[in-house]
Write an enzyme that holds these catalytic residues in place. Sequence first.
Site, short mmCIF file in Angstrom:
data_model
loop_
_atom_site.label_atom_id
_atom_site.label_comp_id
_atom_site.label_asym_id
_atom_site.label_seq_id
_atom_site.Cartn_x
_atom_site.Cartn_y
_atom_site.Cartn_z
N GLU A 180 -12.06 0.81 17.60
CA GLU A 180 -13.13 0.77 16.60
C GLU A 180 -14.03 -0.46 16.69
O GLU A 180 -15.13 -0.47 16.14
CB GLU A 180 -12.54 0.86 15.18
CG GLU A 180 -11.78 -0.38 14.75
CD GLU A 180 -11.23 -0.26 13.32
OE1 GLU A 180 -10.60 0.76 13.01
OE2 GLU A 180 -11.45 -1.19 12.52
N ASP A 189 -9.10 6.33 8.86
CA ASP A 189 -10.08 5.33 8.46
C ASP A 189 -10.15 4.24 9.52
O ASP A 189 -10.96 3.33 9.43
CB ASP A 189 -9.65 4.72 7.10
CG ASP A 189 -10.67 3.73 6.55
OD1 ASP A 189 -11.86 4.11 6.46
OD2 ASP A 189 -10.30 2.59 6.23
N HIS A 237 -13.44 2.56 8.50
CA HIS A 237 -12.71 1.39 7.97
C HIS A 237 -13.28 0.94 6.62
O HIS A 237 -13.70 -0.21 6.46
CB HIS A 237 -12.73 0.24 8.99
CG HIS A 237 -11.50 -0.63 8.87
ND1 HIS A 237 -10.80 -1.08 9.97
CD2 HIS A 237 -10.85 -1.13 7.80
CE1 HIS A 237 -9.79 -1.82 9.57
NE2 HIS A 237 -9.80 -1.86 8.24
N THR A 293 -4.63 5.06 7.58
CA THR A 293 -5.58 4.09 7.03
C THR A 293 -5.08 2.68 7.33
O THR A 293 -5.54 1.72 6.72
CB THR A 293 -5.75 4.25 5.50
OG1 THR A 293 -4.46 4.11 4.88
CG2 THR A 293 -6.35 5.58 5.12
N SER A 294 -4.13 2.55 8.27
CA SER A 294 -3.55 1.24 8.52
C SER A 294 -4.25 0.51 9.66
O SER A 294 -5.12 -0.33 9.42
CB SER A 294 -2.05 1.36 8.77
OG SER A 294 -1.47 0.08 8.74
N ARG A 295 -3.89 0.83 10.89
CA ARG A 295 -4.58 0.27 12.06
C ARG A 295 -4.61 1.33 13.14
O ARG A 295 -3.61 2.04 13.36
CB ARG A 295 -3.85 -0.98 12.58
CG ARG A 295 -4.06 -2.24 11.76
CD ARG A 295 -5.52 -2.75 11.84
NE ARG A 295 -5.70 -3.98 11.06
CZ ARG A 295 -6.13 -4.00 9.80
NH1 ARG A 295 -6.40 -2.88 9.16
NH2 ARG A 295 -6.31 -5.15 9.18
N ALA A 323 -11.49 1.81 3.65
CA ALA A 323 -10.47 1.99 2.61
C ALA A 323 -10.40 0.79 1.67
O ALA A 323 -10.13 0.93 0.49
CB ALA A 323 -9.11 2.26 3.26
N PHE A 324 -10.66 -0.40 2.21
CA PHE A 324 -10.55 -1.62 1.39
C PHE A 324 -11.76 -1.80 0.48
O PHE A 324 -11.74 -2.66 -0.40
CB PHE A 324 -10.46 -2.85 2.31
CG PHE A 324 -11.78 -3.18 2.98
CD1 PHE A 324 -12.22 -2.45 4.06
CD2 PHE A 324 -12.60 -4.18 2.48
CE1 PHE A 324 -13.45 -2.72 4.65
CE2 PHE A 324 -13.83 -4.46 3.06
CZ PHE A 324 -14.25 -3.72 4.16
N ILE A 343 0.83 -1.20 0.00
CA ILE A 343 0.00 0.00 0.00
C ILE A 343 0.87 1.26 0.00
O ILE A 343 0.63 2.20 -0.77
CB ILE A 343 -0.97 -0.01 1.21
CG1 ILE A 343 -1.95 -1.18 1.08
CG2 ILE A 343 -1.72 1.32 1.33
CD1 ILE A 343 -2.77 -1.49 2.32
#
Length: 336
Positions: free
Chosen positions: A265, A260, A297, A234-236, A299-300, A157
């Site tokens: 979360e 994100d 969450h 946008t990772s964790r 982004a995927f 990414i």
Amino acid sequence: MRIAVFSAKPYDESTFRAANDQLDKPHDLQFLATPLDAGTAVLAQDFDAVCAFVNDDIGAETVAALDDLGVGLVLMRCAGFNNVDVGAATQAGLSIGRVPAYSPHAVAEHTIGLLLALNRRLHRAYNRVREGNFALDGLMGFDIHGKTVGVVGTGRIGICVARILGGFGCRVLAHDPQPAQEARDAGAHYVPLEELLAECDIVTLHCPLTPKTHHLIDADALSSMRDGAFLVNTSRGGLVDTRAVIGALKSGRLGGLAIDVYEEEDDLFFENLSGQVLQDDVFARLLTFPNVFVTGHQAFFTAEALDAIARTTLANATAHEAHGAPEHPVTEEMVA
Ligand code: NAI
């Protein structure tokens, strides 16, 4: 193979069923809306495998419960596996599969989308225009062109992000214990993390969450960043100390935050909570800042990514059935 798909949404069911129908030997899939944890693992009785997502809890207790039921395989339908106790699973003889790459472009493009929206205050502009308010006060951004952007983690990414930023005309600095030639080819220059934080106008996180990277961006890291810099994650969520970020936003030291992912979360994202009182005060505080942009969450979440996730997850199951190991295993060495 009988697979219990936990935390299943309608879009999971449709993409998995479509991919499964194309297999020579389809699997027997059961979709459960329930998240997987130690208490719900019992639903996997009589199944060979469980399929789980980012906020399921596959800690030691869940692993023990699955092992007791004779479940031999955990199929993560995501890239990250920070929510799996890999040591406990390995010790119990449970295999773990994951989807290392489904669409790095999906996540990279969303990352840039967040950055652009935050910078040009598109979220505020959208609401204003709908109310007939065409004033520009408070909407001023800056040119991304010519800015220095730090990419922390140049895997699949991070490399895509570096390439896109190159197209914007940014100077890209990168930090990764394992530098990648592809990132260099995209124009990124590797520097130590301290240097990256000190020099960048924008920092974007693309490394995995591990015990070593937990709260990588803490109060110290934030204080070494440039005044008014933007942080994108946008990772964790666990990569960032949210309380420290709130402090930095209040003082104005951090110029903007686009995320994100959020460290707590699990109880929020992927559900419609619009009729409920938000119980997480830290998250609620985050939402009050005009210079914070949050997505849940997603982004995927592209058609291409969901299709690839379903195909790879089912291929992991097929490989495990045939050879006793998933095509893309998660091993203890990957956590160390
Ligand atoms: P990858 O495994 O290809 O790359 C991760 C990179 O981070 C590697 O090059 C690794 O060497 C590097 N890294 C490890 N420790 C580091 C550290 N301390 N500092 C800097 N770099 C470090 O992973 P990929 O596919 O690029 O995904 C990155 C992360 O994105 C995943 O771990 C996952 O948590 C997250 N992700 C988020 C999604 C979303 O929907 N928001 C979807 C998919 C992935």
